[in-house]
Design an enzyme around this catalytic site. Structure first.
Site, PDB file in Angstrom:
ATOM      1  N   HIS A 281       0.801  -1.217   0.000  1.00 47.08           N
ATOM      2  CA  HIS A 281       0.000   0.000   0.000  1.00 47.08           C
ATOM      3  C   HIS A 281       0.837   1.272   0.000  1.00 47.08           C
ATOM      4  CE1 HIS A 281       1.099  -0.734   4.142  1.00 47.08           C
ATOM      5  NE2 HIS A 281       0.746   0.474   4.470  1.00 47.08           N
ATOM      6  N   CYS A 282       2.167   1.172   0.006  1.00 49.05           N
ATOM      7  CA  CYS A 282       3.004   2.370   0.123  1.00 49.05           C
ATOM      8  C   CYS A 282       3.961   2.570  -1.048  1.00 49.05           C
ATOM      9  CB  CYS A 282       3.802   2.325   1.430  1.00 49.05           C
ATOM     10  SG  CYS A 282       2.817   2.689   2.901  1.00 49.05           S
ATOM     11  N   ILE A 283       4.916   1.678  -1.221  1.00 43.12           N
ATOM     12  CA  ILE A 283       6.027   1.946  -2.127  1.00 43.12           C
ATOM     13  C   ILE A 283       5.585   2.096  -3.589  1.00 43.12           C
ATOM     14  CG2 ILE A 283       8.295   1.177  -2.901  1.00 43.12           C
ATOM     15  CD1 ILE A 283       8.640  -0.241  -0.272  1.00 43.12           C
ATOM     16  N   ASP A 286       3.029   5.820  -3.099  1.00 44.24           N
ATOM     17  CA  ASP A 286       3.392   7.099  -2.491  1.00 44.24           C
ATOM     18  C   ASP A 286       4.263   7.986  -3.380  1.00 44.24           C
ATOM     19  OD1 ASP A 286       1.967   6.114  -0.414  1.00 44.24           O
ATOM     20  OD2 ASP A 286       3.613   6.004   1.015  1.00 44.24           O
TER      21      ASP A 286
END
Length: 451
Positions: A281-283, A286
């Protein structure tokens, strides 16, 4: 002129006293991989916590003391529910009763790779309907610098209350690493930026009651930038080793051996490892939030975008390696071949398949006419997803000798510790290993190709 002292009964002083006494009622909106461990942590510290989520299946399980996330066991949740420190609800009118409200909702990308802040905006709007004087609101969702001030604050102020006077607003980026046994929520320092001195002081006090350390930032935008910087750092360095993998493979050099040797240097080098593509859900997400925001200032984020291109291209590189291996070792084309993918989660030992490269690999292989099964001991069926809705409901097959023998190739995508790699080595004719797991398991047979 002397500065006027705050009244002992001011909203900030009253909330600070409730936090210090461990009596502040905490509401956490979004009970996923970030919100649930945070709710458990505050409840374990003795605070009365209510978790809010629109998913009634989640709130129903929590009300029964049950978990729906693998690395957060029910035995952690049940005592908190029994003690009355943790409860769950889908009734957002109860937000009126909270002293502090923490927002942990998703921030995905749209199909055009623009930020989708609908979850944040809708949540802020819902809080605004029930906002009370003296409440502290903290956004934790990963986002671009300016979101707290430009998106959340206007929604909260829409009914006349003012940040810094009537309520207090802050940003503190989530830093969860699901499945990391060394660094759980309590052991990870929290960066905090407040909309004014009172908001910063209150947010620091709240998190200091639960985590090992807090790090004050000068503003919410600065704290938002910290989160993006952390994940852009990882994205760029992963892209670097992915590119090195392609180069070194062409030279007949094992990138994994290179990294293992390089990391013996005690300074100036930090090991990152290649893989089949980015997930989670991030890398993968974002960095594009900053890319989008930078356009507002007329700035091109060439380095960040290049890293994204390299990482996004890795599934196709893996397919290319698989195509070559099938042709060279088995005299077969991908079309009509039986491929067994091992591991569906985006990282090992978790039950989270968001943005997993395994899903992209399944699609690419089936577009080429391959027959694809998957095995994952943690994710037994494919959950619905925005990008791959057509895969929902598919079920994991057993890692049996018969299934291994039937496969023309086994493609290791996610290296869960619970998988029997020796059985794969003994039973599979051809193994494409994107994680170097077979070598780490001590298997160096000729049927293994690193991809």
């Amino acid at each position: 002129m002397a500065t006027k002292r705050k009244s002992a009964t001011s909203p900030a002083r009253k909330l600070a006293a409730r936090i210090a006494a461990g009596r502040a009622r905490i509401g956490i909106i979004g009970l996923g991989y970030v919100g649930l461990p945070l709710a458990c942590l505050f409840a374990e510290k003795g605070f009365p916590v209510t978790g809010f989520d629109i998913d009634t299946a989640k709130t129903g399980k929590l009300a029964q003391g049950r978990s729906y996330i693998r690395h957060i066991p029910g035995k952690r949740i049940a005592p908190l529910v029994k003690a009355g420190t943790l409860s769950a609800s889908s009734d957002f009118a109860q937000l009126k009763r909270m002293d502090a409200i923490i927002i942990c909702v998703p921030t995905p990308l749209s199909r055009q790779r623009d930020p989708d802040l609908s979850y944040v905006a809708n949540t802020a709007r819902e809080i605004g309907r029930h906002l009370q004087k003296g409440q502290l609101i903290v956004l934790e969702s990963s986002t671009y610098p300016g979101t707290t001030d430009e998106v959340v604050k206007p929604e909260l102020e829409a009914r006349g209350l003012k940040s810094g006077r009537d309520f207090f607003l802050a940003y503190s980026p989530e830093r969860e690493d699901p499945g990391n046994e060394q660094y759980g929520t309590a052991a990870i320092p929290k960066v905090v930026g407040g909309d004014g001195a009172d908001a910063l002081e209150l947010a620091l006090a709240l998190y200091n009651a639960a985590v090992v350390k807090t790090v004050p930032a000068s503003s919410p935008a600065t704290a938002e930038a910290v989160k993006l910087t952390e994940n852009i750092f990882r994205s760029v360095n992963i892209a670097l080793v992915n590119e090195l993998k392609v180069i070194f493979d062409a030279m007949g050099i094992d990138v994994w051996e290179v990294i293992d040797a390089a990391k013996t240097k005690p300074f100036g080098f930090m090991p990152f490892y290649p893989g089949p593509g980015l997930g989670g859900h991030c890398i993968p997400i974002d960095p594009f939030y900053l890319t989008w925001k930078a356009r507002e200032f007329g700035i091109a984020t060439r380095f960040i975008e290049l890293a994204g291109e390299i990482n996004t291209a890795m599934p196709r590189y893996v397919i290319g390696r698989l195509t070559e291996a099938l042709s060279d070792r088995a005299g077969k084309a991908v079309k009509g071949a039986r491929i067994l993918i091992v591991g569906l989660a985006y990282k090992k030992n978790v039950d989270d398949m968001r943005e997993s490269p395994a899903l992209t690999l399944i699609d690419l292989l089936e577009e080429l006419g391959a027959k694809v099964d998957y095995h994952d001991p943690i994710i037994t069926s494919v959950k619905p997803s925005r990008e791959h809705p057509h895969l929902a409901g598919r079920r994991s097959v057993a890692l049996s000798p018969a299934n291994l023998k039937r496969a023309d190739a086994v493609l290791i995508v996610t290296d869960h510790d619970s998988i029997d790699y020796r059985a794969i080595g003994q039973g599979a004719r051809l193994i494409l290993d994107t994680r170097n797991r077979m070598a780490r398991a001590g298997w160096r047979g000729r049927n293994v190709i690193k991809a």
